[in-house]
Design an enzyme around this catalytic site. Structure first.
Site, PDB file in Angstrom:
ATOM      1  CG  ASN A   3      -0.051  24.083 -51.063  1.00 11.48           C
ATOM      2  OD1 ASN A   3       0.255  25.251 -50.858  1.00 11.48           O
ATOM      3  ND2 ASN A   3      -1.279  23.631 -50.891  1.00 11.48           N
ATOM      4  CD  GLU A 117       6.890   5.843 -52.870  1.00 10.10           C
ATOM      5  OE1 GLU A 117       5.742   5.583 -52.436  1.00 10.10           O
ATOM      6  OE2 GLU A 117       7.731   4.970 -53.127  1.00 10.10           O
ATOM      7  CG  ASP A 189      -7.581  11.110 -54.232  1.00 13.19           C
ATOM      8  OD1 ASP A 189      -6.749  11.771 -54.872  1.00 13.19           O
ATOM      9  OD2 ASP A 189      -7.292  10.508 -53.167  1.00 13.19           O
ATOM     10  CE  LYS A 193      -4.257   9.513 -53.593  1.00  8.23           C
ATOM     11  NZ  LYS A 193      -4.599  10.188 -52.319  1.00  8.23           N
TER      12      LYS A 193
END
Length: 420
Positions: A3, A117, A189, A193
């Protein structure tokens, strides 16, 4: 060519002239690594290869974009590129949360750029503001909703009153949850982060192992209903903050579901959207909001990094590298102060409230508000505390569970986003 990779290739092809003008030179796609050469990718088949190591090593490649995910072979490939002086753009949060130090050191030694980023919150620009825009400020706190799957589930539970299992199944049908949703719903997850955000905000190397992590699988429809009664909602939050006690400064990094007042800017972030609030000494409160995942949004962040890396390569400059000069210690979860929302079943008779309050007082936990709902011989008691250490609250809950008048402590949720 998944994707994200497919969108990166499309943007490179469709906007080649604009990108060349922004960089100062054309961005030429030399090749794309894929697993299956027989599949029609919609691009020149000569650009495709299954030899990813050979592609990274080619002399005519200056920049490498990694959107494989996972630890290996991504780590090995990125190190190979950096060691050859090739700049790297990656969206790999799991890798960065464990190996940023190793990768950044290689980038520094070989005068290459390492940009990421896209690793946090998709298209939302939050990494670069922390590294550059706020480089002259002191960041005190970063709090965010950084996982779209869990935010979709909790938003749907809040809106419909459905339970967790039912809403998770619906998220899977709609494509918001993976076949194996563990990484999302158990907070892995978000923890990766959070480690990246904390490292940037506090100039201290933080890994996933430093992050206290809890998921949303234990959240019930009753938790959401109780939250509404207190003008709150429940969100899975990534929290990174400075903790100062007796003149000693540490940082706390944690991920867990928590109550948020409806007046807080993150409370209105619904569906699969992400948002991050940064609190800095001079800048004050800044909020970054948008789509946190998906091919298009993530590719947008990748392309922003790619343009920066290409421009640096063309003009002979470099972007900022890792900053870990502060080396602040990580505060244990037990020493981390916050507010709590404690829900329990108690006997509905005189003296219960005073006995419960006494246990909070014994452990140094101050009560802010109490809400009681009676039902025959059993009542539900909800206690909201002032700020207290996690260890003190845990001791209080253990003591309450031993009281004969307490049937069960049914849930304990933190309360974030208040000034108390």
């Amino acid at each position: 060519m998944g994707n994200v990779g497919s969108e990166v290739v499309r943007i490179l092809q469709d906007h080649a002239a604009d990108l060349a003008a922004r960089v100062g030179a054309p961005l030429v796609l030399r090749g794309v690594a894929v697993r299956d050469l027989s599949k029609d990718r919609g691009i020149d088949a000569d650009l495709l290869t299954t030899d990813v190591h050979g592609l990274v090593a080619r002399d005519d490649v200056d920049l490498v974009v990694e959107v494989l995910g996972g630890i290996e072979p991504a780590r090995e490939l990125i190190l190979s590129a950096l060691n050859a002086g090739k700049s790297v753009v990656t969206a790999n949060k799991a890798l960065l949360a464990e190996y940023t130090g190793e990768l950044a050191a290689s980038a520094e030694r070989h005068r290459a750029d390492l940009y990421f980023e896209a690793a946090v919150a998709g298209a939302i620009p939050v990494v670069r503001p922390l590294m550059q825009s706020l480089a002259g400020d002191r960041v005190d706190r970063v709090i965010g909703i950084v996982n779209g799957t869990t935010n979709f589930i909790l938003s749907a539970m809040d809106e419909t009153g459905a339970d967790y299992a039912e809403t998770l199944a619906e998220a899977g049908r709609l494509g918001y949850a993976e076949a194996d949703p563990t990484a999302d719903v158990e907070g892995y997850d978000a923890a990766a982060k959070a480690a990246i955000l904390a490292s940037l905000a506090f100039h201290t190397r933080v890994t996933s192992a430093d992050v206290h992590r809890e998921g949303i699988s234990s959240i019930t429809a009753d938790d959401l209903a109780t939250a509404k009664a207190f003008d709150c909602t429940v969100k899975l939050l990534a929290l990174c903050e400075r903790v100062v006690e007796d003149g000693t400064e540490r940082i706390s990094v944690r991920v867990y579901p928590a109550l948020l007042p409806l007046s807080h800017p993150l409370a209105r972030v619904s569906g699969a959207f992400n948002a991050v609030v940064v609190e800095a000494e001079a800048a004050g409160q800044l909020m970054f909001y948008g789509q946190g995942a998906g091919g298009g949004p993530t590719a947008s962040a990748v392309m922003g990094d790619l343009v920066m890396a290409a421009r640096n390569k063309f003009f002979g400059g470099r972007g900022p590298g890792e900053s870990t000069y502060a080396e602040l210690p990580i505060a244990p979860m037990g020493d981390t102060p916050t507010r709590y929302h404690v829900n329990m079943q108690v006997e509905d008779r005189a003296g219960v409230l005073s006995a419960v309050a006494a246990e909070f007082a014994k452990n140094g936990v101050s009560i802010s508000t109490v809400r009681q709902e009676g039902a025959s011989d059993c009542a539900r008691l909800v206690v909201v505390t002032h700020r207290a250490k996690e260890s003190a609250l845990a001791a209080t809950v253990a003591a309450l569970s031993d009281l004969d008048i307490v049937g069960a402590v049914t849930s304990v949720l933190r309360l974030e986003g208040t000034s108390e």
